[in-house]
Structures are given as C-alpha cells and as structure tokens.
Design an enzyme around this catalytic site. Structure first.
Site, PDB file in Angstrom:
ATOM      1  N   GLY A 168       0.779  -1.234   0.000  1.00  0.00           N
ATOM      2  CA  GLY A 168       0.000   0.000   0.000  1.00  0.00           C
ATOM      3  C   GLY A 168       0.808   1.280   0.000  1.00  0.00           C
TER       4      GLY A 168
ATOM      5  N   ASP B 154      -4.307   1.408  10.924  1.00  0.00           N
ATOM      6  CA  ASP B 154      -5.679   1.000  11.238  1.00  0.00           C
ATOM      7  C   ASP B 154      -5.700   0.556  12.703  1.00  0.00           C
ATOM      8  OD1 ASP B 154      -8.226   0.004  11.254  1.00  0.00           O
ATOM      9  OD2 ASP B 154      -8.033  -1.216   9.474  1.00  0.00           O
TER      10      ASP B 154
ATOM     11  N   LYS C 232      -6.610   5.905  11.268  1.00  0.00           N
ATOM     12  CA  LYS C 232      -8.010   5.755  11.704  1.00  0.00           C
ATOM     13  C   LYS C 232      -7.993   5.632  13.220  1.00  0.00           C
ATOM     14  CE  LYS C 232     -10.291   3.035   8.146  1.00  0.00           C
ATOM     15  NZ  LYS C 232     -10.746   1.666   7.821  1.00  0.00           N
TER      16      LYS C 232
ATOM     17  N   VAL D 183     -11.701   2.737   3.350  1.00  0.00           N
ATOM     18  CA  VAL D 183     -11.128   3.706   2.413  1.00  0.00           C
ATOM     19  C   VAL D 183     -10.192   3.027   1.411  1.00  0.00           C
ATOM     20  CG1 VAL D 183     -11.376   5.750   3.877  1.00  0.00           C
ATOM     21  CG2 VAL D 183      -9.318   4.382   4.060  1.00  0.00           C
TER      22      VAL D 183
ATOM     23  N   ASP E  95      -6.129  -0.635  -1.065  1.00  0.00           N
ATOM     24  CA  ASP E  95      -6.926  -1.523  -1.910  1.00  0.00           C
ATOM     25  C   ASP E  95      -8.115  -2.122  -1.181  1.00  0.00           C
ATOM     26  OD1 ASP E  95      -5.391  -3.275  -0.154  1.00  0.00           O
ATOM     27  OD2 ASP E  95      -5.974  -4.921  -1.494  1.00  0.00           O
TER      28      ASP E  95
ATOM     29  N   ARG F 113      -6.131   0.574  -5.972  1.00  0.00           N
ATOM     30  CA  ARG F 113      -4.873   1.201  -5.538  1.00  0.00           C
ATOM     31  C   ARG F 113      -4.494   2.359  -6.462  1.00  0.00           C
ATOM     32  NH1 ARG F 113      -2.348  -2.178  -1.630  1.00  0.00           N
ATOM     33  NH2 ARG F 113      -2.532  -4.408  -2.022  1.00  0.00           N
TER      34      ARG F 113
HETATM   35  C1  PRP Z   1      -2.480  -2.398   5.431  1.00  0.00           C
HETATM   36  C2  PRP Z   1      -1.669  -1.120   5.517  1.00  0.00           C
HETATM   37  C3  PRP Z   1      -0.844  -1.307   6.748  1.00  0.00           C
HETATM   38  C4  PRP Z   1      -1.702  -2.202   7.601  1.00  0.00           C
HETATM   39  C5  PRP Z   1      -2.361  -1.390   8.663  1.00  0.00           C
HETATM   40  O1  PRP Z   1      -1.731  -3.339   4.752  1.00  0.00           O
HETATM   41  O2  PRP Z   1      -0.866  -0.956   4.375  1.00  0.00           O
HETATM   42  O3  PRP Z   1       0.393  -1.917   6.476  1.00  0.00           O
HETATM   43  O4  PRP Z   1      -2.701  -2.792   6.769  1.00  0.00           O
HETATM   44  O5  PRP Z   1      -3.200  -2.185   9.443  1.00  0.00           O
HETATM   45  P1  PRP Z   1      -3.100  -2.303  11.006  1.00  0.00           P
HETATM   46  O6  PRP Z   1      -2.835  -0.929  11.558  1.00  0.00           O
HETATM   47  O7  PRP Z   1      -4.449  -2.830  11.390  1.00  0.00           O
HETATM   48  O8  PRP Z   1      -2.001  -3.265  11.321  1.00  0.00           O
HETATM   49  P2  PRP Z   1      -2.343  -4.677   4.156  1.00  0.00           P
HETATM   50  O9  PRP Z   1      -2.003  -5.808   5.050  1.00  0.00           O
HETATM   51  O10 PRP Z   1      -3.802  -4.454   3.835  1.00  0.00           O
HETATM   52  O11 PRP Z   1      -1.501  -4.897   2.856  1.00  0.00           O
HETATM   53  P3  PRP Z   1      -1.309  -3.964   1.572  1.00  0.00           P
HETATM   54  O12 PRP Z   1      -0.539  -2.763   2.026  1.00  0.00           O
HETATM   55  O13 PRP Z   1      -0.565  -4.833   0.650  1.00  0.00           O
HETATM   56  O14 PRP Z   1      -2.679  -3.593   1.070  1.00  0.00           O
END
Ligand code: PRP
Length: 200
Positions: A57, A116, A144, A166, A172, A178
């Site tokens: 991401g 998150d 968030k 979001v 994504d 993305r």
């Molecule tokens: C998302 C984002 C963070 C993580 C945050 O990655 O990029 O790395 O989640 O979440 P948290 O605060 O609850 O730990 P994801 O695992 O969705 O992978 P991506 O970046 O490849 O979409």
C-alpha cells in the site's frame, strides 16, 4: 461524489459507482504530501534518511513523498502480512519480505499508507529498533484513530480518516482501487455483499 474527486481521464476505467465519498482529492493529497516532505526535510537537516516502505500500500505515497524530501534518502521495502483479502484484520503480523540493507546507525523513517489497528506499525517499530538504528520515526498518509487497538506514535501524519473502508492512493480492497489518485470511501455493498469479488 465530491467535485474534482475522480479526474476525467480515469472516469472510464475507474469504478466510480463503487465509491460513496471522496475524502481527499488528488490535489489535497499532493498539497499535503509536499507539506510532509518539507517538514521532514527540515527536521532531518544535515542528516540522511532510510525510508522503509511497507508493501504494497505505501508505494504510491513513498514515491510521491521521497520527491519532496531534500536531504539524502535511501530506501528499503518490507512486506508484512496482517490482513487477508477481505476487510477484517487477523491481527497476525509476520514478515513476508525482509529489509535488504542494514539499519545500523541509520535514521529510519517507516513509511505507511494507513494505520488501522496499529498492530503492523507497532510490530515494525520494535523490529526496526532491534536493528540498532540511530533513530526510528514514522510517517503515515492516513490514520483511523477510532480503530487503534494499541498505542501508536506517528511522527508525521497526512490525514485522519473516519472508520470507513477507504481505498485509493495505494489502498486496496481485494487488490483493486490502488490506482485511484484520490482517497475515497468504498460503498459497503462492494465488500459486504453476497457477490464479494475475489482477489485479483
Ligand atoms: C495495510 C496497511 C498497513 C496495515 C495497517 O496493509 O498498508 O500496512 O494494513 O493495518 P493495522 O494498523 O491494522 O495493522 P495490508 O495488510 O492491507 O496490505 P497492503 O498494504 O498490501 O494492502
């Protein structure tokens, strides 16, 4: 849909019907990223930084941000597994791709797209500290706060967002969206419906 949310050139290929609200336009984002770059450059004056991007991401944000940083930067990438393809978090954090370079005595700046629950960041900060760096800080495009499960410290933050799904600017849903240049809220029926799409 907010005026100026989706640029004309993307109207035919982007899934505008899947989105309910544009939270931040391409212009809002560009402005904020430039401000963050300026602030970071001032804080690290006379030093160099290793930007550690968290795949996948953060790549969009990382690519934009680094071009607004005026002190020397190196970059490295890590991949962490915390979520499946669907919207709930497992809380499981493990390293899928490790650092390529040593962080010993370096100023590390972790680059995240979104905080998150904070579990990923919490883990990563500890992990980076265990590599004997000179310092560890965090820049995140989004946070968030209502979802944080652990106390997280973000040194440079783009925007806070509400507890909605979001997407865009690197974020994504099942690997889609993305490439949206804005940050938008996904309609619940897209990720909660019986016809939930599989990962690409
Ligand atoms: C998302 C984002 C963070 C993580 C945050 O990655 O990029 O790395 O989640 O979440 P948290 O605060 O609850 O730990 P994801 O695992 O969705 O992978 P991506 O970046 O490849 O979409």
């Amino acid at each position: 849909m907010r005026e100026g949310g989706i640029p004309e050139r993307l109207m035919s290929i982007i899934y505008e019907d899947d989105l309910s609200t544009v939270l931040h336009t391409e212009d809002d984002i560009a402005r904020r990223v430039a401000e963050l770059g300026k602030e970071i450059s001032a804080d690290y004056e006379g030093k160099s930084i290793v930007l550690v991007g968290v795949l996948n991401g953060a790549v969009v944000f990382l690519a934009d941000l680094m071009r607004h940083i005026t002190v020397p930067v190196a970059m490295d990438l890590v991949a962490i597994s915390s979520y499946g393809s669907y919207s709930s978090t497992s809380g499981v954090v493990r390293i899928m791709k490790d650092l390529d370079e040593s962080m010993e005595s370096k100023h590390v700046l972790i680059v995240e797209d979104i905080v998150d629950t904070g579990l990923t960041l919490n883990y990563l900060v500890d992990y980076m500290r265990s590599r004997n760096p000179a310092s560890v800080k965090v820049v995140a495009m989004l946070s968030k706060p209502s979802r944080h499960k652990v106390k997280v410290s973000v040194d440079y933050l783009g925007f806070t967002v509400p507890d909605e799904f979001v997407v865009g600017y690197g974020l994504d849903y099942a690997q889609r969206y993305r490439n949206l240049p804005c940050i938008a809220v996904l309609k619940p029926e897209i990720y909660a419906g019986p016809d939930t799409p599989p990962s690409l």
